[in-house]
Scaffold this motif. Structure first.
Motif, PDB file in Angstrom:
ATOM      1  N   SER A 113       1.445   0.896  -4.451  1.00 39.84           N
ATOM      2  CA  SER A 113       2.659   0.158  -4.106  1.00 39.84           C
ATOM      3  C   SER A 113       2.342  -1.276  -3.698  1.00 39.84           C
ATOM      4  O   SER A 113       1.420  -1.519  -2.893  1.00 39.84           O
ATOM      5  CB  SER A 113       3.385   0.855  -2.947  1.00 39.84           C
ATOM      6  OG  SER A 113       3.661   2.209  -3.232  1.00 39.84           O
ATOM      7  N   GLY A 114       3.120  -2.218  -4.226  1.00 42.16           N
ATOM      8  CA  GLY A 114       3.087  -3.590  -3.752  1.00 42.16           C
ATOM      9  C   GLY A 114       1.736  -4.270  -3.825  1.00 42.16           C
ATOM     10  O   GLY A 114       0.811  -3.861  -4.548  1.00 42.16           O
ATOM     11  N   LYS A 115       1.616  -5.328  -3.031  1.00 37.99           N
ATOM     12  CA  LYS A 115       0.400  -6.138  -2.960  1.00 37.99           C
ATOM     13  C   LYS A 115      -0.084  -6.208  -1.513  1.00 37.99           C
ATOM     14  O   LYS A 115       0.681  -6.536  -0.605  1.00 37.99           O
ATOM     15  CB  LYS A 115       0.688  -7.548  -3.480  1.00 37.99           C
ATOM     16  CG  LYS A 115      -0.483  -8.505  -3.333  1.00 37.99           C
ATOM     17  CD  LYS A 115      -0.076  -9.916  -3.743  1.00 37.99           C
ATOM     18  CE  LYS A 115      -1.206 -10.914  -3.516  1.00 37.99           C
ATOM     19  NZ  LYS A 115      -0.801 -12.300  -3.854  1.00 37.99           N
ATOM     20  N   VAL A 116      -1.345  -5.896  -1.295  1.00 42.42           N
ATOM     21  CA  VAL A 116      -1.925  -5.944   0.051  1.00 42.42           C
ATOM     22  C   VAL A 116      -2.192  -7.397   0.425  1.00 42.42           C
ATOM     23  O   VAL A 116      -2.934  -8.102  -0.270  1.00 42.42           O
ATOM     24  CB  VAL A 116      -3.224  -5.126   0.119  1.00 42.42           C
ATOM     25  CG1 VAL A 116      -3.889  -5.318   1.490  1.00 42.42           C
ATOM     26  CG2 VAL A 116      -2.955  -3.654  -0.142  1.00 42.42           C
ATOM     27  N   VAL A 117      -1.583  -7.842   1.529  1.00 39.57           N
ATOM     28  CA  VAL A 117      -1.860  -9.200   2.016  1.00 39.57           C
ATOM     29  C   VAL A 117      -2.687  -9.173   3.297  1.00 39.57           C
ATOM     30  O   VAL A 117      -3.185 -10.210   3.743  1.00 39.57           O
ATOM     31  CB  VAL A 117      -0.557  -9.986   2.251  1.00 39.57           C
ATOM     32  CG1 VAL A 117       0.173 -10.211   0.939  1.00 39.57           C
ATOM     33  CG2 VAL A 117       0.350  -9.289   3.261  1.00 39.57           C
ATOM     34  N   LEU A 118      -2.837  -7.992   3.877  1.00 42.95           N
ATOM     35  CA  LEU A 118      -3.713  -7.814   5.040  1.00 42.95           C
ATOM     36  C   LEU A 118      -4.087  -6.344   5.131  1.00 42.95           C
ATOM     37  O   LEU A 118      -3.248  -5.467   4.944  1.00 42.95           O
ATOM     38  CB  LEU A 118      -3.016  -8.237   6.345  1.00 42.95           C
ATOM     39  CG  LEU A 118      -3.891  -8.104   7.601  1.00 42.95           C
ATOM     40  CD1 LEU A 118      -4.969  -9.188   7.622  1.00 42.95           C
ATOM     41  CD2 LEU A 118      -3.064  -8.167   8.878  1.00 42.95           C
ATOM     42  N   GLY A 119      -5.356  -6.062   5.428  1.00 45.56           N
ATOM     43  CA  GLY A 119      -5.792  -4.688   5.603  1.00 45.56           C
ATOM     44  C   GLY A 119      -6.125  -4.022   4.275  1.00 45.56           C
ATOM     45  O   GLY A 119      -6.683  -4.631   3.368  1.00 45.56           O
ATOM     46  N   GLY A 120      -5.782  -2.740   4.201  1.00 52.39           N
ATOM     47  CA  GLY A 120      -6.046  -1.970   2.994  1.00 52.39           C
ATOM     48  C   GLY A 120      -7.360  -1.222   3.004  1.00 52.39           C
ATOM     49  O   GLY A 120      -7.601  -0.371   2.140  1.00 52.39           O
ATOM     50  N   GLN A 121      -8.256  -1.505   3.958  1.00 57.60           N
ATOM     51  CA  GLN A 121      -9.541  -0.817   3.993  1.00 57.60           C
ATOM     52  C   GLN A 121      -9.365   0.629   4.457  1.00 57.60           C
ATOM     53  O   GLN A 121      -8.547   0.917   5.334  1.00 57.60           O
ATOM     54  CB  GLN A 121     -10.518  -1.537   4.931  1.00 57.60           C
ATOM     55  CG  GLN A 121     -10.817  -2.968   4.558  1.00 57.60           C
ATOM     56  CD  GLN A 121      -9.813  -3.963   5.115  1.00 57.60           C
ATOM     57  OE1 GLN A 121      -8.880  -3.578   5.826  1.00 57.60           O
ATOM     58  NE2 GLN A 121      -9.969  -5.238   4.765  1.00 57.60           N
ATOM     59  N   VAL A 122     -10.134   1.535   3.889  1.00 59.46           N
ATOM     60  CA  VAL A 122     -10.071   2.948   4.273  1.00 59.46           C
ATOM     61  C   VAL A 122     -11.489   3.486   4.433  1.00 59.46           C
ATOM     62  O   VAL A 122     -12.410   3.050   3.739  1.00 59.46           O
ATOM     63  CB  VAL A 122      -9.305   3.801   3.236  1.00 59.46           C
ATOM     64  CG1 VAL A 122      -7.877   3.316   3.073  1.00 59.46           C
ATOM     65  CG2 VAL A 122     -10.006   3.817   1.891  1.00 59.46           C
ATOM     66  N   THR A 123     -11.641   4.429   5.369  1.00 58.64           N
ATOM     67  CA  THR A 123     -12.908   5.127   5.571  1.00 58.64           C
ATOM     68  C   THR A 123     -12.590   6.608   5.723  1.00 58.64           C
ATOM     69  O   THR A 123     -12.126   7.044   6.778  1.00 58.64           O
ATOM     70  CB  THR A 123     -13.653   4.613   6.818  1.00 58.64           C
ATOM     71  OG1 THR A 123     -13.815   3.189   6.727  1.00 58.64           O
ATOM     72  CG2 THR A 123     -15.017   5.284   6.942  1.00 58.64           C
TER      73      THR A 123
ATOM     74  N   LEU B 257      -0.172   6.378  -1.382  1.00 59.82           N
ATOM     75  CA  LEU B 257       1.044   5.564  -1.360  1.00 59.82           C
ATOM     76  C   LEU B 257       0.701   4.082  -1.269  1.00 59.82           C
ATOM     77  O   LEU B 257       1.315   3.234  -1.919  1.00 59.82           O
ATOM     78  CB  LEU B 257       1.930   5.970  -0.180  1.00 59.82           C
ATOM     79  CG  LEU B 257       2.574   7.363  -0.241  1.00 59.82           C
ATOM     80  CD1 LEU B 257       3.302   7.651   1.067  1.00 59.82           C
ATOM     81  CD2 LEU B 257       3.529   7.470  -1.411  1.00 59.82           C
ATOM     82  N   LEU B 258      -0.292   3.778  -0.446  1.00 64.64           N
ATOM     83  CA  LEU B 258      -0.718   2.393  -0.246  1.00 64.64           C
ATOM     84  C   LEU B 258      -1.237   1.789  -1.543  1.00 64.64           C
ATOM     85  O   LEU B 258      -0.871   0.666  -1.924  1.00 64.64           O
ATOM     86  CB  LEU B 258      -1.789   2.362   0.843  1.00 64.64           C
ATOM     87  CG  LEU B 258      -2.694   1.134   0.944  1.00 64.64           C
ATOM     88  CD1 LEU B 258      -1.877  -0.098   1.258  1.00 64.64           C
ATOM     89  CD2 LEU B 258      -3.756   1.365   2.012  1.00 64.64           C
ATOM     90  N   TRP B 259      -2.090   2.501  -2.243  1.00 71.58           N
ATOM     91  CA  TRP B 259      -2.745   1.953  -3.423  1.00 71.58           C
ATOM     92  C   TRP B 259      -1.826   1.875  -4.640  1.00 71.58           C
ATOM     93  O   TRP B 259      -2.137   1.191  -5.619  1.00 71.58           O
ATOM     94  CB  TRP B 259      -3.983   2.779  -3.753  1.00 71.58           C
ATOM     95  CG  TRP B 259      -5.121   2.509  -2.804  1.00 71.58           C
ATOM     96  CD1 TRP B 259      -5.148   1.584  -1.798  1.00 71.58           C
ATOM     97  CD2 TRP B 259      -6.386   3.172  -2.775  1.00 71.58           C
ATOM     98  NE1 TRP B 259      -6.344   1.627  -1.130  1.00 71.58           N
ATOM     99  CE2 TRP B 259      -7.140   2.599  -1.700  1.00 71.58           C
ATOM    100  CE3 TRP B 259      -6.963   4.209  -3.504  1.00 71.58           C
ATOM    101  CZ2 TRP B 259      -8.428   3.015  -1.390  1.00 71.58           C
ATOM    102  CZ3 TRP B 259      -8.250   4.617  -3.189  1.00 71.58           C
ATOM    103  CH2 TRP B 259      -8.971   4.023  -2.147  1.00 71.58           C
TER     104      TRP B 259
END
Length: 501
Positions: A330-340, A326-328
């Motif tokens: 949608s919209g534009k990441v302005v903070l965060g977005g890192q995944v492990t 869902l994150l990837w």
């Protein structure tokens, strides 16, 4: 294939007590579901759970369990969700303790029959509403709040005099195992039982015919539970997820607003039924709000939240992958977005440039992602909210009481809170539940007692005034009808109702 363990209650509890924190959960088999239900029903029919002193003793036992095993709950939730001790105590244990203490303090009053107003024809009679327990209830908790969502409804079921079967979410396996071990050690073993079942088994269990079903979780799961309950006419309470909107007005304290929203959204890594799902921000303050949210997250979790002891993890890879997708998309990441993936970690993330049609706006969100959309005024906000399904919660941040009043009165939701988030779901004197697609029924405090009670209307009549009552008997004639009509008209003028019949 080896045969499953014997469904004998003695053997089951013997095995149950061998379960220790960190070991795999002891699966409950279908025959054991039926056995536990049978034992609980026999106990209820023997009126074992109905006496006031029994209810009080069980409520006090819940308190002892939480106090004596606080460290075990902290450890279990730490294993399941990487949950900090602070969050476990504040959001899982204290709410249950508050409910139990409130029920203990008010139980005698709740149990008393309620006198209702009498009319002309019942002047010499007694009109009562008697609260009687429903019977054996089934409580299914959710992995979002695995202790709170099992034990808060259980407190209400105990207070109302029911027996109960509890099914903690196996997604939080260590917490489920702990509840499976502790509850038989503290609560009456004939009246209260714990079963461990997968999500796919729950609908089949509901079909065993309970007297009430309480479920908290996703809409998809809730729909299956409701369908299964409908087949056997079982009443239900559903507390379901949804898209909880949060409006930020141009007239508000941006710093405080950002702190309260950030805490509510990223608490438990965003895995919550009541957290704000998205922000509808007035365009005049959007830039300031996004910057304030960034500052909050830096202050809360540091420059690398992955290293923070205050930030949770996703409960399993399914939820992790769903949230990541869902994150990837949608919209534009302005903070965060890192995944492990190895740690089921998703960084606290803020999205802008989000469209209403984006996937993250179309599906329930259980993760540390906060979309921020722009609106031009409160009218646009209200119209946006009303286009969606009715949410579990609506939040408004504004210093303008008229704005707050408008959103509160012109939208429909299970609950509403202004200038804060989630707290309305924890107050024991307020009912909490959904409406429409976000659920059915309510609980907390007296409302939990009412949910798990049948309010039986009772009329205790005397044999006096038969001269009036006899007007209803055949053979009918116009004179008696005239007298009844005349008596009713007198009552309408004074009280508004009368039932000579």
């Amino acid at each position: 294939m080896s045969n499953p363990p014997s469904p004998s209650p003695a053997n089951w509890f013997k095995s149950l007590r061998r379960t220790r924190l960190g070991e795999p959960c002891l699966k409950t088999y279908p025959l054991q579901y039926e056995e536990q239900l049978k034992r609980a029903r026999v106990s209820f029919q023997a009126r074992r759970s109905i006496k006031e002193n029994f209810r009080l003793a069980q409520l006090e036992a819940v308190l002892r369990m939480l106090e004596e095993h606080e460290c075990d709950f902290v450890d279990a939730l730490g294993r399941d969700l990487h949950k900090p001790r602070f969050e476990t105590v504040v959001s899982e244990l204290i709410p249950v303790k508050n409910e139990a203490l409130h029920a203990i303090s008010n139980l005698k009053k709740w149990m008393q029959p309620q006198q209702v107003e009498r009319n002309l024809s019942t002047t010499l009679d007694e009109c009562l509403v008697v609260n009687e327990p429903l019977g054996v209830v089934f409580i299914m908790g959710t992995w979002c709040s695995p202790v709170q969502m099992c034990l808060v409804p259980l407190v209400g079921a105990i207070a109302a005099g029911n027996c109960a079967i509890i099914s903690p979410s196996v997604c939080t396996a260590h917490t489920a195992a702990l509840l499976q071990r502790l509850i038989p050690s503290y609560l009456d073993n004939e009246c209260f039982h714990v079963i461990l079942a997968g999500t796919n088994d729950l609908a089949d269990i509901v079909e065993l015919k309970f007297d009430h079903v309480f479920f908290s979780g996703t809409r998809e799961e809730g729909s299956r539970i409701a369908q299964a309950a409908a087949q056997c006419l079982t009443p239900i309470t559903l507390v379901l997820g949804g898209k909880n909107p949060c409006y930020v007005d141009q007239h508000c304290d941006i710093t405080i607003t950002a702190q309260r929203i950030a805490w509510a959204r990223f608490h438990n890594s965003g895995q919550s039924l009541v957290a704000p799902d998205y922000i509808l921000c007035h365009s005049d303050v959007k830039t300031r709000l996004v910057q304030a949210l960034k500052c909050c997250l830096m202050r809360f979790y540091g420059s690398d939240p992955r290293e923070s002891s205050s930030f949770c993890r996703m409960v399993n890879l399914d939820i992790f992958n769903r949230t990541k997708d869902l994150l990837w998309r949608s919209g534009k990441v302005v903070l965060g977005g890192q995944v492990t993936e190895a740690e089921k970690y998703i960084a606290p993330t803020i999205l802008t440039e989000v469209d209403e049609s984006d996937p993250i706006m179309q599906q329930d969100l259980f993760g540390p992602v906060l979309p921020v959309l722009s609106v031009n005024n409160v009218d646009e906000t209200i119209a946006f909210i009303n286009k969606q399904e009715k949410p579990l919660c609506v939040y408004v941040y504004s210093n303008n009481s008229k704005v707050i009043s408008r959103v509160m009165s012109e939208t429909s939701s299970g609950s509403f809170c202004s200038n804060d988030s989630t707290l309305q779901s924890l107050i024991v004197t307020l009912p909490f539940g959904g409406v429409g697609a976000s659920g059915i029924g309510a609980y907390h405090g007296r409302y939990s007692f009412d949910t798990f009670s049948h309010r039986k209307s009772c009329l205790l009549r005397s044999t006096h005034l038969e001269c009036v009552t006899s007007l209803r008997y055949p053979p009918y004639d116009d004179r008696n009808l005239s007298l009844i009509t005349w008596g009713s008209s007198l009552s309408w003028k004074s009280q508004g109702w009368c039932h000579i019949l």
